[in-house]
Scaffold this motif. Sequence first.
Motif, mmCIF file in Angstrom:
data_model
loop_
_atom_site.group_PDB
_atom_site.id
_atom_site.type_symbol
_atom_site.label_atom_id
_atom_site.label_comp_id
_atom_site.label_asym_id
_atom_site.label_seq_id
_atom_site.Cartn_x
_atom_site.Cartn_y
_atom_site.Cartn_z
ATOM 1 N N VAL A 11 0.836 -1.209 0.000
ATOM 2 C CA VAL A 11 0.000 0.000 0.000
ATOM 3 C C VAL A 11 0.859 1.243 0.000
ATOM 4 O O VAL A 11 0.570 2.236 -0.678
ATOM 5 C CB VAL A 11 -0.953 -0.015 1.216
ATOM 6 C CG1 VAL A 11 -1.654 1.322 1.366
ATOM 7 C CG2 VAL A 11 -1.981 -1.121 1.044
ATOM 8 N N VAL A 12 1.966 1.243 0.765
ATOM 9 C CA VAL A 12 2.870 2.384 0.770
ATOM 10 C C VAL A 12 3.519 2.568 -0.583
ATOM 11 O O VAL A 12 3.695 3.681 -1.083
ATOM 12 C CB VAL A 12 3.930 2.199 1.875
ATOM 13 C CG1 VAL A 12 4.966 3.316 1.800
ATOM 14 C CG2 VAL A 12 3.267 2.191 3.234
ATOM 15 N N MET A 75 2.636 13.514 -3.539
ATOM 16 C CA MET A 75 1.485 13.016 -2.788
ATOM 17 C C MET A 75 0.913 14.098 -1.876
ATOM 18 O O MET A 75 -0.297 14.189 -1.692
ATOM 19 C CB MET A 75 1.909 11.796 -1.962
ATOM 20 C CG MET A 75 2.259 10.583 -2.788
ATOM 21 S SD MET A 75 0.799 9.760 -3.443
ATOM 22 C CE MET A 75 0.081 9.129 -1.937
ATOM 23 N N ALA A 76 1.791 14.929 -1.305
ATOM 24 C CA ALA A 76 1.308 16.002 -0.431
ATOM 25 C C ALA A 76 0.500 17.025 -1.228
ATOM 26 O O ALA A 76 -0.570 17.480 -0.786
ATOM 27 C CB ALA A 76 2.483 16.676 0.264
ATOM 28 N N TYR A 120 -0.246 19.574 8.011
ATOM 29 C CA TYR A 120 0.847 19.238 8.930
ATOM 30 C C TYR A 120 1.603 18.036 8.368
ATOM 31 O O TYR A 120 1.617 16.943 8.935
ATOM 32 C CB TYR A 120 0.297 18.936 10.319
ATOM 33 C CG TYR A 120 -0.225 20.155 11.033
ATOM 34 C CD1 TYR A 120 0.587 20.882 11.892
ATOM 35 C CD2 TYR A 120 -1.529 20.586 10.833
ATOM 36 C CE1 TYR A 120 0.111 22.017 12.537
ATOM 37 C CE2 TYR A 120 -2.021 21.720 11.472
ATOM 38 C CZ TYR A 120 -1.195 22.424 12.322
ATOM 39 O OH TYR A 120 -1.658 23.547 12.960
ATOM 40 N N THR A 121 2.219 18.263 7.233
ATOM 41 C CA THR A 121 2.963 17.212 6.531
ATOM 42 C C THR A 121 4.463 17.370 6.691
ATOM 43 O O THR A 121 5.229 16.763 5.935
ATOM 44 C CB THR A 121 2.590 17.227 5.047
ATOM 45 O OG1 THR A 121 2.788 18.553 4.522
ATOM 46 C CG2 THR A 121 1.137 16.816 4.847
ATOM 47 N N PHE A 152 0.745 8.608 5.166
ATOM 48 C CA PHE A 152 1.752 7.828 4.472
ATOM 49 C C PHE A 152 3.089 8.567 4.484
ATOM 50 O O PHE A 152 3.132 9.799 4.361
ATOM 51 C CB PHE A 152 1.331 7.578 3.016
ATOM 52 C CG PHE A 152 0.318 6.487 2.879
ATOM 53 C CD1 PHE A 152 0.483 5.272 3.528
ATOM 54 C CD2 PHE A 152 -0.813 6.681 2.110
ATOM 55 C CE1 PHE A 152 -0.460 4.275 3.401
ATOM 56 C CE2 PHE A 152 -1.759 5.684 1.979
ATOM 57 C CZ PHE A 152 -1.581 4.475 2.632
ATOM 58 N N PRO A 153 4.209 7.853 4.620
ATOM 59 C CA PRO A 153 5.522 8.546 4.605
ATOM 60 C C PRO A 153 5.768 9.328 3.324
ATOM 61 O O PRO A 153 6.495 10.322 3.329
ATOM 62 C CB PRO A 153 6.516 7.392 4.766
ATOM 63 C CG PRO A 153 5.747 6.299 5.441
ATOM 64 C CD PRO A 153 4.346 6.418 4.918
ATOM 65 N N GLU A 154 5.168 8.873 2.199
ATOM 66 C CA GLU A 154 5.381 9.576 0.925
ATOM 67 C C GLU A 154 4.677 10.929 0.890
ATOM 68 O O GLU A 154 4.960 11.752 0.009
ATOM 69 C CB GLU A 154 4.879 8.704 -0.231
ATOM 70 C CG GLU A 154 5.796 7.548 -0.587
ATOM 71 C CD GLU A 154 5.798 6.482 0.492
ATOM 72 O OE1 GLU A 154 4.826 6.434 1.286
ATOM 73 O OE2 GLU A 154 6.761 5.697 0.542
ATOM 74 N N MET A 155 3.734 11.170 1.824
ATOM 75 C CA MET A 155 3.041 12.452 1.871
ATOM 76 C C MET A 155 3.817 13.496 2.660
ATOM 77 O O MET A 155 3.433 14.667 2.677
ATOM 78 C CB MET A 155 1.651 12.277 2.483
ATOM 79 C CG MET A 155 0.735 11.392 1.660
ATOM 80 S SD MET A 155 -0.954 11.357 2.282
ATOM 81 C CE MET A 155 -1.480 13.027 1.893
ATOM 82 N N LEU A 156 4.882 13.096 3.342
ATOM 83 C CA LEU A 156 5.699 14.053 4.083
ATOM 84 C C LEU A 156 6.537 14.873 3.125
ATOM 85 O O LEU A 156 6.981 14.394 2.064
ATOM 86 C CB LEU A 156 6.593 13.318 5.074
ATOM 87 C CG LEU A 156 5.872 12.485 6.150
ATOM 88 C CD1 LEU A 156 6.888 11.761 7.007
ATOM 89 C CD2 LEU A 156 4.965 13.354 6.996
ATOM 90 N N GLU A 157 6.802 16.106 3.511
ATOM 91 C CA GLU A 157 7.598 17.008 2.686
ATOM 92 C C GLU A 157 8.552 17.793 3.573
ATOM 93 O O GLU A 157 8.301 17.963 4.771
ATOM 94 C CB GLU A 157 6.680 17.953 1.907
ATOM 95 C CG GLU A 157 5.640 18.661 2.743
ATOM 96 C CD GLU A 157 4.644 19.420 1.887
ATOM 97 O OE1 GLU A 157 4.970 19.730 0.732
ATOM 98 O OE2 GLU A 157 3.546 19.720 2.377
#
Length: 477
Positions: A11-12, A75-76, A120-121, A152-157
Motif C-alpha cells: 500500500v505504501v 502526494m502532499a 501538517y505534513t 503515508f511517509p510519501e506524503m511528508l515534505e
Amino acid sequence: QDQQHKARRRVVELGSQSFVAAMGDINWAVGCVDSLVEACAGPAIREVQESTRRAANQGFSRLRVCKWLTEKVSMAELGCRQAVLRNVCDRLLKVSADQRPRTLKAFSHFARHALKVRAYTVMPTDLLPYLDGVSVKAADTLQSRSRYPPCFPEMLEPFPERQAAAVKASWDRISLRDASVGVQMRWIESAAIVERVYAAEPVTAALCSLGILTQRSTSLDCESLLDEHYSEYFSASQCIPSRPWSEVVCRTSRTVQLPGICAGTFVGKGGVGVKTMQARLMQQAGKCRLLPLSLKLKASKRPSVLPAWSPGRVELELSWPQDILEGEASQRAKACTDKLAASLRAHVAQLYVQQLAQNAQRREQRALVFGEAGRKFHHARLLQRASKQQARDGGAVRGLELPPYDISGKMTVGRGQLAQRRRAAQREKRQRMLRAWAVLEFGRGGRHVRGDARRLLKHVAVCRDEKAADEALRHVE
C-alpha cells in the motif's frame, strides 16, 4: 502477520506512485485493503470493508476525469488539492442554494478561507536545527513520535526554507527556551506546517470537470451541488493531517467495576499492580495490529458519601494515531478494547475470589487463635477453682486480702453494672478492714466496727497458713 506486513508495504508503494497509476490499479488497491484486515476481520469490520470498497470504486473512477487531480505532482500536493475541493464543497453546502455565489468573482470572495489548506505534513524534527534552546527530552520525544506519522511517509515534505526565518524569530520572541517540555513540543508541532493558497480559477475548473458546478462565461451555477455529490466524490480521497500530530489521535474507553475488598490488591504498593496489569494489556493489545497505541488504566476513588463496601471503577482507555484506514482501524480498536476489557474483568474477578479466600482463611485462623485462648482461660479457671476447693482455709485467706486503693469509682450503665457492683464491694471491704484494724489498735469504735474487728480476728484464727495471715495483717497495718 507476514501477509499483512507485505500488504501494508505494498500500500505504501502504491502511495508513492503517481495518482494516474493509482487510479488504473484501484481494484488491486482494494484487494490490498482486504488482505490488510483479513486476519482480524469480524462482521462489523467486513461491513466497513464493503462500504470502503464501494466508495473507492465509485469515487476514484469519477475523480479520474479531473485533469487537475491527474497531474504528476507529489502526494502532499495531491492530498492538498483534494482537501481544497472538499473544503469548497463543504463551504457551499453550509448555505442554502439561493445564497450561493453566481459569479467567479463572488465565488473567490465567498470561498477565500476554504481556498487555504494547512497541512501538517512536515516532520517536527525538521524544525530543530532552526531553534535554539530546545530541551533534550523534548527533542527525543519528537524524534520518537516522528517514527509514526499520521499519514503515508510519501506524503511528508521538507520544511520550507522561506518559513525558517519567521519560525526562528517567533521562537526567540516568545522566549520558549526556559519553557517546559510539553510547551516546547506543542509549539514545535504546531509550527511544522505548510500552508497552500489556491486560486479560484483552477478550483472551479476542477469542480466543473467533475460535474459538481456549471460555468458559463463569467456566471457560475452552484445550485446543483448536493450532499450526495460530496460523499460520492470525496469519501475515499487522500487524507492529510489538518492538526498537530499529537492531536491526531482516536480514543475509546471501557469501564470495569472494582470491588472494594480487592482495590488495594489491584493498585498494589506504589502502583505496582496497576503498572503490571497495564503492561500485560499492552502486550495483548500489540496483537491487534494497531501499533503505535497508548493504553491507560485509571482507578477512580470511591466517593466519601458511599459506604466502605461500595465498588469503585477502573477505566480502560485506548488511543491510537488516526490513519488513512480510519473506519477499519476504529472498528479493530473497538474490538480490541472489548477483548482487553474482558481480560480486565477476568483479572478483577480473580483478585476478588483470591481476596475472598484470604479473608475466609484469616477468619478461620483468628477463630482458632481465639478458641485456643478461650480453652486456656477456662482451663486456668478450673485449676484455680479446684485449688480453692481443696484449701480449707481459702475463704479465710481471701477475707484477709486488702483490696487496692486505686479502685475506680466511675459510674456505668448497661452491661457494666455488674463490674461496678464488684468495684463498690471492694471499696467497702477496704474501708471496713481499715476501720477494724484501727479498732484493734486503738480500742475505740462503734458497734459495727467492733463486729468487723471480731470477724478479722476470726479469719486469722481459722487460717492455718500463719505466714499468709501475718503478711496480710502487716499489709493492713
